[in-house]
Design a protein around this motif. Structure first.
Motif, PDB file in Angstrom:
ATOM      1  N   GLY A  91       4.017   1.749   0.659  1.00 53.19           N
ATOM      2  CA  GLY A  91       4.574   1.566   2.001  1.00 53.19           C
ATOM      3  C   GLY A  91       3.528   1.730   3.086  1.00 53.19           C
ATOM      4  O   GLY A  91       3.391   0.885   3.988  1.00 53.19           O
ATOM      5  N   ALA A  92       2.784   2.833   3.027  1.00 49.49           N
ATOM      6  CA  ALA A  92       1.749   3.089   4.025  1.00 49.49           C
ATOM      7  C   ALA A  92       0.626   2.069   3.943  1.00 49.49           C
ATOM      8  O   ALA A  92       0.015   1.716   4.963  1.00 49.49           O
ATOM      9  N   THR A  93       0.356   1.571   2.746  1.00 47.31           N
ATOM     10  CA  THR A  93      -0.704   0.571   2.595  1.00 47.31           C
ATOM     11  C   THR A  93      -0.355  -0.703   3.343  1.00 47.31           C
ATOM     12  O   THR A  93      -1.199  -1.273   4.046  1.00 47.31           O
ATOM     13  N   MET A  94       0.895  -1.160   3.242  1.00 50.14           N
ATOM     14  CA  MET A  94       1.278  -2.360   3.976  1.00 50.14           C
ATOM     15  C   MET A  94       1.196  -2.130   5.486  1.00 50.14           C
ATOM     16  O   MET A  94       0.709  -2.982   6.226  1.00 50.14           O
ATOM     17  N   VAL A  95       1.643  -0.974   5.938  1.00 50.95           N
ATOM     18  CA  VAL A  95       1.582  -0.649   7.375  1.00 50.95           C
ATOM     19  C   VAL A  95       0.126  -0.634   7.835  1.00 50.95           C
ATOM     20  O   VAL A  95      -0.233  -1.230   8.858  1.00 50.95           O
ATOM     21  N   GLY A  96      -0.713   0.060   7.087  1.00 49.40           N
ATOM     22  CA  GLY A  96      -2.125   0.137   7.447  1.00 49.40           C
ATOM     23  C   GLY A  96      -2.806  -1.218   7.438  1.00 49.40           C
ATOM     24  O   GLY A  96      -3.628  -1.525   8.312  1.00 49.40           O
ATOM     25  N   GLN A  97      -2.467  -2.051   6.465  1.00 48.80           N
ATOM     26  CA  GLN A  97      -3.068  -3.384   6.377  1.00 48.80           C
ATOM     27  C   GLN A  97      -2.678  -4.241   7.581  1.00 48.80           C
ATOM     28  O   GLN A  97      -3.523  -4.937   8.154  1.00 48.80           O
ATOM     29  N   LEU A  98      -1.410  -4.192   7.959  1.00 50.30           N
ATOM     30  CA  LEU A  98      -0.946  -4.994   9.099  1.00 50.30           C
ATOM     31  C   LEU A  98      -1.585  -4.536  10.402  1.00 50.30           C
ATOM     32  O   LEU A  98      -2.051  -5.345  11.202  1.00 50.30           O
ATOM     33  N   VAL A  99      -1.620  -3.210  10.596  1.00 46.97           N
ATOM     34  CA  VAL A  99      -2.229  -2.673  11.822  1.00 46.97           C
ATOM     35  C   VAL A  99      -3.734  -2.927  11.824  1.00 46.97           C
ATOM     36  O   VAL A  99      -4.320  -3.270  12.850  1.00 46.97           O
ATOM     37  N   ALA A 114      -1.028   1.520 -12.446  1.00 44.00           N
ATOM     38  CA  ALA A 114      -1.221   0.162 -12.953  1.00 44.00           C
ATOM     39  C   ALA A 114       0.077  -0.622 -12.842  1.00 44.00           C
ATOM     40  O   ALA A 114       0.610  -1.156 -13.820  1.00 44.00           O
ATOM     41  N   ALA A 115       0.622  -0.664 -11.648  1.00 45.67           N
ATOM     42  CA  ALA A 115       1.828  -1.433 -11.327  1.00 45.67           C
ATOM     43  C   ALA A 115       1.694  -1.849  -9.869  1.00 45.67           C
ATOM     44  O   ALA A 115       1.048  -1.157  -9.079  1.00 45.67           O
ATOM     45  N   VAL A 116       2.297  -2.960  -9.529  1.00 41.64           N
ATOM     46  CA  VAL A 116       2.112  -3.445  -8.169  1.00 41.64           C
ATOM     47  C   VAL A 116       3.409  -4.047  -7.619  1.00 41.64           C
ATOM     48  O   VAL A 116       4.145  -4.741  -8.332  1.00 41.64           O
ATOM     49  N   ARG A 117       3.692  -3.742  -6.373  1.00 37.57           N
ATOM     50  CA  ARG A 117       4.831  -4.366  -5.692  1.00 37.57           C
ATOM     51  C   ARG A 117       4.403  -5.752  -5.209  1.00 37.57           C
ATOM     52  O   ARG A 117       3.215  -6.010  -4.966  1.00 37.57           O
ATOM     53  N   ILE A 118       5.388  -6.636  -5.015  1.00 41.54           N
ATOM     54  CA  ILE A 118       5.093  -8.015  -4.628  1.00 41.54           C
ATOM     55  C   ILE A 118       4.312  -8.057  -3.314  1.00 41.54           C
ATOM     56  O   ILE A 118       3.320  -8.773  -3.186  1.00 41.54           O
ATOM     57  N   TYR A 119       4.740  -7.251  -2.330  1.00 41.88           N
ATOM     58  CA  TYR A 119       4.067  -7.312  -1.034  1.00 41.88           C
ATOM     59  C   TYR A 119       2.641  -6.751  -1.102  1.00 41.88           C
ATOM     60  O   TYR A 119       1.763  -7.183  -0.357  1.00 41.88           O
ATOM     61  N   THR A 120       2.399  -5.815  -2.009  1.00 41.19           N
ATOM     62  CA  THR A 120       1.042  -5.299  -2.173  1.00 41.19           C
ATOM     63  C   THR A 120       0.128  -6.380  -2.736  1.00 41.19           C
ATOM     64  O   THR A 120      -1.031  -6.518  -2.323  1.00 41.19           O
ATOM     65  N   GLN A 121       0.663  -7.153  -3.661  1.00 41.04           N
ATOM     66  CA  GLN A 121      -0.108  -8.267  -4.228  1.00 41.04           C
ATOM     67  C   GLN A 121      -0.391  -9.314  -3.161  1.00 41.04           C
ATOM     68  O   GLN A 121      -1.513  -9.826  -3.055  1.00 41.04           O
ATOM     69  N   ILE A 122       0.593  -9.627  -2.338  1.00 40.93           N
ATOM     70  CA  ILE A 122       0.442 -10.655  -1.303  1.00 40.93           C
ATOM     71  C   ILE A 122      -0.607 -10.254  -0.269  1.00 40.93           C
ATOM     72  O   ILE A 122      -1.442 -11.059   0.148  1.00 40.93           O
ATOM     73  N   PHE A 123      -0.561  -8.974   0.152  1.00 39.30           N
ATOM     74  CA  PHE A 123      -1.443  -8.515   1.229  1.00 39.30           C
ATOM     75  C   PHE A 123      -2.744  -7.876   0.724  1.00 39.30           C
ATOM     76  O   PHE A 123      -3.475  -7.261   1.506  1.00 39.30           O
ATOM     77  N   ARG A 124      -3.043  -8.018  -0.556  1.00 40.25           N
ATOM     78  CA  ARG A 124      -4.181  -7.292  -1.141  1.00 40.25           C
ATOM     79  C   ARG A 124      -5.501  -7.572  -0.443  1.00 40.25           C
ATOM     80  O   ARG A 124      -6.381  -6.703  -0.362  1.00 40.25           O
ATOM     81  N   LYS A 125      -5.675  -8.777   0.095  1.00 39.88           N
ATOM     82  CA  LYS A 125      -6.945  -9.133   0.731  1.00 39.88           C
ATOM     83  C   LYS A 125      -7.110  -8.514   2.119  1.00 39.88           C
ATOM     84  O   LYS A 125      -8.194  -8.605   2.712  1.00 39.88           O
ATOM     85  N   LEU A 126      -6.069  -7.882   2.628  1.00 37.39           N
ATOM     86  CA  LEU A 126      -6.166  -7.239   3.941  1.00 37.39           C
ATOM     87  C   LEU A 126      -6.850  -5.879   3.856  1.00 37.39           C
ATOM     88  O   LEU A 126      -7.163  -5.281   4.884  1.00 37.39           O
ATOM     89  N   SER A 127      -7.074  -5.394   2.638  1.00 39.01           N
ATOM     90  CA  SER A 127      -7.850  -4.164   2.448  1.00 39.01           C
ATOM     91  C   SER A 127      -9.270  -4.570   2.062  1.00 39.01           C
ATOM     92  O   SER A 127      -9.470  -5.331   1.118  1.00 39.01           O
ATOM     93  N   GLN A 128     -10.242  -4.045   2.807  1.00 37.42           N
ATOM     94  CA  GLN A 128     -11.629  -4.410   2.532  1.00 37.42           C
ATOM     95  C   GLN A 128     -12.179  -3.696   1.294  1.00 37.42           C
ATOM     96  O   GLN A 128     -13.116  -4.168   0.661  1.00 37.42           O
ATOM     97  N   LEU A 129     -11.584  -2.554   0.965  1.00 42.59           N
ATOM     98  CA  LEU A 129     -12.012  -1.803  -0.213  1.00 42.59           C
ATOM     99  C   LEU A 129     -10.794  -1.175  -0.874  1.00 42.59           C
ATOM    100  O   LEU A 129      -9.930  -0.615  -0.199  1.00 42.59           O
ATOM    101  N   TRP A 130     -10.728  -1.284  -2.211  1.00 44.62           N
ATOM    102  CA  TRP A 130      -9.666  -0.651  -2.984  1.00 44.62           C
ATOM    103  C   TRP A 130     -10.276   0.477  -3.807  1.00 44.62           C
ATOM    104  O   TRP A 130     -11.352   0.325  -4.393  1.00 44.62           O
ATOM    105  N   ILE A 131      -9.575   1.603  -3.851  1.00 46.26           N
ATOM    106  CA  ILE A 131     -10.053   2.745  -4.625  1.00 46.26           C
ATOM    107  C   ILE A 131      -9.081   3.024  -5.760  1.00 46.26           C
ATOM    108  O   ILE A 131      -7.892   3.257  -5.535  1.00 46.26           O
ATOM    109  N   ALA A 132      -9.595   3.003  -6.982  1.00 42.92           N
ATOM    110  CA  ALA A 132      -8.782   3.265  -8.174  1.00 42.92           C
ATOM    111  C   ALA A 132      -8.911   4.735  -8.553  1.00 42.92           C
ATOM    112  O   ALA A 132     -10.007   5.294  -8.522  1.00 42.92           O
ATOM    113  N   ASP A 133      -7.776   5.356  -8.901  1.00 40.85           N
ATOM    114  CA  ASP A 133      -7.853   6.778  -9.257  1.00 40.85           C
ATOM    115  C   ASP A 133      -8.071   7.002 -10.756  1.00 40.85           C
ATOM    116  O   ASP A 133      -8.001   8.131 -11.229  1.00 40.85           O
ATOM    117  N   SER A 134      -8.366   5.925 -11.499  1.00 42.33           N
ATOM    118  CA  SER A 134      -8.693   6.037 -12.921  1.00 42.33           C
ATOM    119  C   SER A 134      -9.318   4.735 -13.382  1.00 42.33           C
ATOM    120  O   SER A 134      -9.226   3.704 -12.692  1.00 42.33           O
TER     121      SER A 134
END
Length: 208
Positions: A91-99, A114-134
């Motif tokens: 939820g916060a990721t989508m808000v942060g990406q839009l802002v 290792a699961a993804v919501r549809i909107y996270t997949q759609i907006f994935r390019k709005l994050s310049q860096l992704w951090i994986a916790d494993s």
């Protein structure tokens, strides 16, 4: 560097409980970090932030929709502009990406499963860096979400609390006890655990 650490809520959860350690690490590198939650939920992560003297605020006292969060956070950003928006949970990721897109602020986003919501997949390019916790999540980001490896950083969050009494390793003779705690949701992948236990008992019925 000024960072807004935007999280969906301050409820009792693994992602929220890791915030103090993450923020303290950023602070040690000279960053000024403010934790902002969209909603409170049970607020059980708040005492850990307070104990670590990490400033935080909660935008709303009850659950709202993503458009309300986005409007409120955009107003917050205009009053106190960060250099980076760092997001945690969907939820916060989508808000942060839009802002971030509207205000031209780079966005860094955690991926905790290792699961993804549809909107996270759609907006994935709005994050310049992704951090994986494993390592598993790192592979998921690249293979399933199709994020280039150059845009992924791995930051494993697991740590061992050495203050607690250590139990002895299983000796192969006494009863083998396996425990797990978590929500019965698909991202916790309990299906794999159940199938593994079933396979173990079929091959070693003496362990029952």
């Amino acid at each position: 560097m000024k960072i807004h650490y935007l999280v969906t809520s301050l409820e009792n959860g693994g992602a929220e409980f890791a915030i103090p350690s993450i923020v303290q690490s950023l602070q040690r590198h000279g960053c000024e970090v403010k934790v902002i939650a969209c909603e409170p939920r049970d607020m059980k992560a708040a005492p850990k932030l307070e104990a670590a003297k990490i400033p935080y605020e909660v935008m709303f006292d009850s659950r709202q929709n993503v458009f309300t969060y986005t409007k409120a956070y955009l107003k917050r950003v205009k009053a106190d502009r960060p250099d980076v928006i760092w997001t945690s949970l969907s939820g916060a990721t989508m808000v942060g990406q839009l802002v971030g897109k509207l205000a031209h602020i780079p966005v860094v986003s955690w991926k905790h499963s290792a699961a993804v919501r549809i909107y996270t997949q759609i907006f994935r390019k709005l994050s310049q860096l992704w951090i994986a916790d494993s390592a598993v999540v790192e592979e998921f980001l690249h293979q399933t979400m199709r994020i280039p490896k150059k845009d992924i950083l791995s930051w494993p969050l697991y740590y061992c609390d050495t203050q607690h009494t250590k139990t002895n390793f299983w000796d192969g003779k006494r009863t083998l006890r396996i425990g797990s705690m978590g929500r019965l949701r698909e991202q916790k992948n309990y299906v794999v655990l159940i199938e593994a236990i079933d396979t173990l008992l079929k091959n070693r019925p003496d362990l029952q």
